[in-house]
Design a protein around this motif. Structure first.
Motif, PDB file in Angstrom:
ATOM      1  N   MET A  21      61.087  27.434  51.459  1.00  0.00           N
ATOM      2  CA  MET A  21      61.699  26.895  50.251  1.00  0.00           C
ATOM      3  C   MET A  21      62.416  25.605  50.618  1.00  0.00           C
ATOM      4  SD  MET A  21      64.621  28.592  47.794  1.00  0.00           S
ATOM      5  CE  MET A  21      63.605  29.956  47.306  1.00  0.00           C
ATOM      6  N   ARG A  22      62.424  24.654  49.692  1.00  0.00           N
ATOM      7  CA  ARG A  22      63.150  23.404  49.919  1.00  0.00           C
ATOM      8  C   ARG A  22      64.616  23.700  50.197  1.00  0.00           C
ATOM      9  NH1 ARG A  22      61.628  18.168  47.820  1.00  0.00           N
ATOM     10  NH2 ARG A  22      63.843  17.917  47.400  1.00  0.00           N
ATOM     11  N   LEU A  23      65.215  22.927  51.080  1.00  0.00           N
ATOM     12  CA  LEU A  23      66.601  23.143  51.479  1.00  0.00           C
ATOM     13  C   LEU A  23      67.559  23.055  50.299  1.00  0.00           C
ATOM     14  CD1 LEU A  23      68.780  23.554  53.629  1.00  0.00           C
ATOM     15  CD2 LEU A  23      68.680  21.105  54.095  1.00  0.00           C
ATOM     16  N   ASP A  24      67.421  22.021  49.452  1.00  0.00           N
ATOM     17  CA  ASP A  24      68.342  21.885  48.331  1.00  0.00           C
ATOM     18  C   ASP A  24      68.235  23.065  47.370  1.00  0.00           C
ATOM     19  OD1 ASP A  24      65.820  21.055  47.491  1.00  0.00           O
ATOM     20  OD2 ASP A  24      66.556  19.374  46.304  1.00  0.00           O
ATOM     21  N   LYS A  25      67.036  23.565  47.155  1.00  0.00           N
ATOM     22  CA  LYS A  25      66.854  24.719  46.275  1.00  0.00           C
ATOM     23  C   LYS A  25      67.432  25.980  46.909  1.00  0.00           C
ATOM     24  CE  LYS A  25      63.521  27.161  43.475  1.00  0.00           C
ATOM     25  NZ  LYS A  25      62.126  27.292  43.061  1.00  0.00           N
ATOM     26  N   LYS A  28      71.155  26.133  46.540  1.00  0.00           N
ATOM     27  CA  LYS A  28      71.547  26.452  45.170  1.00  0.00           C
ATOM     28  C   LYS A  28      71.277  27.920  44.847  1.00  0.00           C
ATOM     29  CE  LYS A  28      70.848  26.242  40.460  1.00  0.00           C
ATOM     30  NZ  LYS A  28      71.006  27.588  39.941  1.00  0.00           N
ATOM     31  N   ILE A  29      70.093  28.422  45.201  1.00  0.00           N
ATOM     32  CA  ILE A  29      69.720  29.816  44.905  1.00  0.00           C
ATOM     33  C   ILE A  29      70.687  30.789  45.572  1.00  0.00           C
ATOM     34  CG2 ILE A  29      67.937  31.582  45.313  1.00  0.00           C
ATOM     35  CD1 ILE A  29      67.116  29.661  43.152  1.00  0.00           C
ATOM     36  N   THR A  30      71.075  30.498  46.812  1.00  0.00           N
ATOM     37  CA  THR A  30      71.982  31.389  47.536  1.00  0.00           C
ATOM     38  C   THR A  30      73.445  31.139  47.191  1.00  0.00           C
ATOM     39  OG1 THR A  30      72.018  29.858  49.401  1.00  0.00           O
ATOM     40  CG2 THR A  30      70.431  31.670  49.491  1.00  0.00           C
ATOM     41  N   ARG A  31      73.682  30.160  46.346  1.00  0.00           N
ATOM     42  CA  ARG A  31      75.026  29.816  45.878  1.00  0.00           C
ATOM     43  C   ARG A  31      75.954  29.336  47.002  1.00  0.00           C
ATOM     44  NH1 ARG A  31      72.767  33.210  42.352  1.00  0.00           N
ATOM     45  NH2 ARG A  31      73.363  33.170  40.171  1.00  0.00           N
ATOM     46  N   THR A  37      71.732  19.287  42.542  1.00  0.00           N
ATOM     47  CA  THR A  37      71.944  17.844  42.721  1.00  0.00           C
ATOM     48  C   THR A  37      73.019  17.577  43.762  1.00  0.00           C
ATOM     49  OG1 THR A  37      73.450  17.826  40.830  1.00  0.00           O
ATOM     50  CG2 THR A  37      71.172  17.196  40.416  1.00  0.00           C
ATOM     51  N   VAL A  38      74.050  18.414  43.797  1.00  0.00           N
ATOM     52  CA  VAL A  38      75.103  18.274  44.810  1.00  0.00           C
ATOM     53  C   VAL A  38      74.523  18.567  46.191  1.00  0.00           C
ATOM     54  CG1 VAL A  38      77.333  19.168  45.606  1.00  0.00           C
ATOM     55  CG2 VAL A  38      76.931  18.825  43.164  1.00  0.00           C
ATOM     56  N   ALA A  39      73.662  19.575  46.286  1.00  0.00           N
ATOM     57  CA  ALA A  39      73.008  19.904  47.556  1.00  0.00           C
ATOM     58  C   ALA A  39      72.127  18.742  48.009  1.00  0.00           C
ATOM     59  CB  ALA A  39      72.176  21.170  47.399  1.00  0.00           C
ATOM     60  N   ASN A  40      71.420  18.132  47.065  1.00  0.00           N
ATOM     61  CA  ASN A  40      70.565  16.995  47.371  1.00  0.00           C
ATOM     62  C   ASN A  40      71.389  15.818  47.884  1.00  0.00           C
ATOM     63  OD1 ASN A  40      68.513  15.028  47.332  1.00  0.00           O
ATOM     64  ND2 ASN A  40      67.474  16.104  45.682  1.00  0.00           N
ATOM     65  N   GLU A  41      72.514  15.535  47.230  1.00  0.00           N
ATOM     66  CA  GLU A  41      73.389  14.437  47.645  1.00  0.00           C
ATOM     67  C   GLU A  41      74.017  14.712  49.008  1.00  0.00           C
ATOM     68  OE1 GLU A  41      76.033  14.208  44.330  1.00  0.00           O
ATOM     69  OE2 GLU A  41      74.539  13.231  43.051  1.00  0.00           O
TER      70      GLU A  41
END
Length: 100
Positions: A21-25, A28-31, A37-41
């Motif tokens: 799975m993509r890192l940013d996703k 977010k999924i694991t909270r 978007t914050v994870a992406n930044e």
């Protein structure tokens, strides 16, 4: 006209691909981070490290990866135990274990 003997699949399903799975996703999924978007930044800013290397948001997270999140006062280090497409609030933390 030749008779078909089997069904031709429209798309192939790779069961091993489900373990990525993509890192940013994943964050977010694991909270671990509230918004994707914050994870992406955070990834773009170099604040997310996977297995000792600064990681991009498109990095494929695998079981066994060690993720370091350097946001705020206290850095967080977790080990990936499971990669699932969906997680509820109750079982989101079952996908990782906190190392430090």
């Amino acid at each position: 006209m030749q008779e078909q003997t089997g069904v031709i699949p429209v798309c192939s399903f790779d069961s091993e691909r489900k373990s990525f799975m993509r890192l940013d996703k994943y964050l977010k999924i694991t909270r671990l981070i509230k918004r994707r978007t914050v994870a992406n930044e955070a990834c773009d800013a170099g604040k997310i490290v996977v297995n000792g290397n600064v990681a991009r948001a498109s990095y494929d997270v695998k079981v066994g990866d060690v993720i370091e999140i350097n946001l705020g006062q206290k850095p967080l280090k977790v080990k990936v135990l499971n990669v699932t497409e969906y997680a509820t609030k109750e079982n989101a933390a079952d996908n990782y274990t906190v190392i430090e």
